[in-house]
Design an enzyme around this catalytic site. Structure first.
Site, mmCIF file in Angstrom:
data_model
loop_
_atom_site.group_PDB
_atom_site.id
_atom_site.type_symbol
_atom_site.label_atom_id
_atom_site.label_comp_id
_atom_site.label_asym_id
_atom_site.label_seq_id
_atom_site.Cartn_x
_atom_site.Cartn_y
_atom_site.Cartn_z
ATOM 1 N N CYS A 1 78.056 62.787 28.135
ATOM 2 C CA CYS A 1 78.790 61.603 28.590
ATOM 3 C C CYS A 1 78.083 60.330 28.132
ATOM 4 O O CYS A 1 77.049 59.953 28.699
ATOM 5 C CB CYS A 1 78.902 61.637 30.114
ATOM 6 S SG CYS A 1 79.640 60.150 30.802
ATOM 7 N N CYS B 1 78.018 57.514 30.763
ATOM 8 C CA CYS B 1 77.014 57.699 31.827
ATOM 9 C C CYS B 1 75.602 57.452 31.308
ATOM 10 O O CYS B 1 74.787 56.861 31.993
ATOM 11 C CB CYS B 1 77.042 59.122 32.390
ATOM 12 S SG CYS B 1 78.660 59.827 32.584
ATOM 13 N N ASP B 2 75.289 57.932 30.111
ATOM 14 C CA ASP B 2 73.884 57.996 29.689
ATOM 15 C C ASP B 2 73.524 57.115 28.489
ATOM 16 O O ASP B 2 72.345 57.012 28.147
ATOM 17 C CB ASP B 2 73.520 59.457 29.351
ATOM 18 C CG ASP B 2 73.707 60.365 30.556
ATOM 19 O OD1 ASP B 2 73.456 59.897 31.682
ATOM 20 O OD2 ASP B 2 74.105 61.535 30.380
#
Ligand code: NAP
Length: 309
Positions: free
Chosen positions: A134, A137-138
């Protein structure tokens, strides 16, 4: 135990489940949407959506939050709980969850799909410590670092473009000799000065102690191998986008599945079990997009309403 017999329980509150919630709530059905994690599903992890009709550009979280607000405005309820088992035959369906049992006259399965793992050495060991599925997200954790994006489909190229905001350099690892995504975004990637594409290439392993220290690659045409290691004191990331697997294991043995584990339905989204419908990416179908998940949610809710009548 929720002691109300619900008209409809929707399992999964991604785009398909939320769209079903909007239609069912608006039809005044007593509707409960069950979600184990955060509402919005895969779309909520997407940075930008620019192919939803009439909306030029919107973030995934904003789009799915709007859907959730719309569904709850019409009276559909959202409950955070993981489904642990289902009994779907008979007029009353029972859904076992971590928060107790729930009973309903109809069920829409909208559990979606989860990112597919690739299976290279070190993938599990370094998950969350260098390996990610992701970018939204990261990506932030890889400011000014080198990152590798595995895959050549729509997800891989979109996420690679998103990662250009953070990473110093992005190397896309594509197993074929071409990208398999839509041409318009392929052109964007090809023009990006921060993105290099290595075709006919596969990731063999990532290695290290606690920290991910190196990655080994192989050219699947020539057999040539090469390695990457970041400069002293730096880290690197590997983002894997090689497709999705359906979240259907809970329903196996009751609902009819395709060879690849997708739930089979007729064109009105009835499964083989009366009163049980399917919507979104977990369904066996050709095109998996936000708009097709939404359309499925609408169809499944209307069919559930007809079934109740
Ligand atoms: P996908 O379209 O199935 O593409 C998967 C990519 O990973 C392909 O490049 C594939 O290579 C590669 N791959 C698969 N297995 C591999 C392996 N073992 N080793 C190396 N590479 C491997 O998956 P996706 O990109 O996640 O998209 C999923 C669905 O969502 C698609 O229907 C897509 O169109 C849709 N989507 C749409 C949008 C949009 O419209 N904006 C955005 C994201 C996703 P091969 O080509 O060689 O198989």
């Amino acid at each position: 135990m929720d002691n109300r017999l619900r008209d409809l329980v929707i399992i999964g509150a991604g785009v398909a489940g939320l769209s079903a919630g909007i239609y069912a709530g608006r039809a005044k059905m007593d509707t409960l949407m069950l979600e184990s994690a955060f509402p919005g599903g895969q779309a909520a992890l997407t940075n930008e959506v620019e192919n939803y009709p009439a909306i030029d550009n919107i973030s995934g979280p904003e789009l799915t939050n709007n859907m959730l607000e719309q569904a709850t405005k019409f009276g559909a309820e959202l409950k955070t709980a993981s489904v642990t088992g289902v009994e779907l035959s008979g007029d009353v369906k029972t859904i076992h969850t971590t928060e107790g049992d729930i009973q309903a006259k109809t069920v829409i399965i909208a559990t979606g799909a989860k990112p597919r793992k690739l299976g290279f050495e070190g993938e599990d060991k370094f998950y969350g410590r260098g390996i990610s599925y992701c970018a939204t997200c990261d990506g932030f954790f890889f400011q000014d670092c080198d990152v590798f994006v595995i895959g050549g489909g729509n997800s891989a190229v979109e996420e690679a473009l998103f990662l250009t905001k953070f990473a110093r350099k992005i190397t896309m690892i594509v197993r074929r000799n071409e990208l398999s995504c839509t041409k318009s975004i392929a052109d964007e990637v090809l023009e990006s000065p921060k993105i290099e594409i290595k075709y006919n290439t596969e990731l063999v392993r990532v290695s290290g102690g606690f920290k991910m220290e190196s990655a080994d690659f192989k050219n699947n045409k020539t057999g040539e191998t090469w390695s990457y290691a970041p400069a002293e004191g730096e880290k690197f990331g590997v983002f894997v986008f090689v497709g999705y697997d359906p979240e259907s294991a809970l329903f196996a043995g009751q609902v009819k599945l395709s060879e690849n584990g997708y739930i089979i339905a007729d064109e009105r989204l009835h499964t083989n079990i009366p009163g049980v419908f399917v919507a979104g990416d977990v369904r066996a179908k050709e095109l998996r997009q936000i708009i097709t998940a939404s359309a499925d949610g609408a169809t499944a809710a209307v069919e559930a309403e007809k079934y109740l009548k």
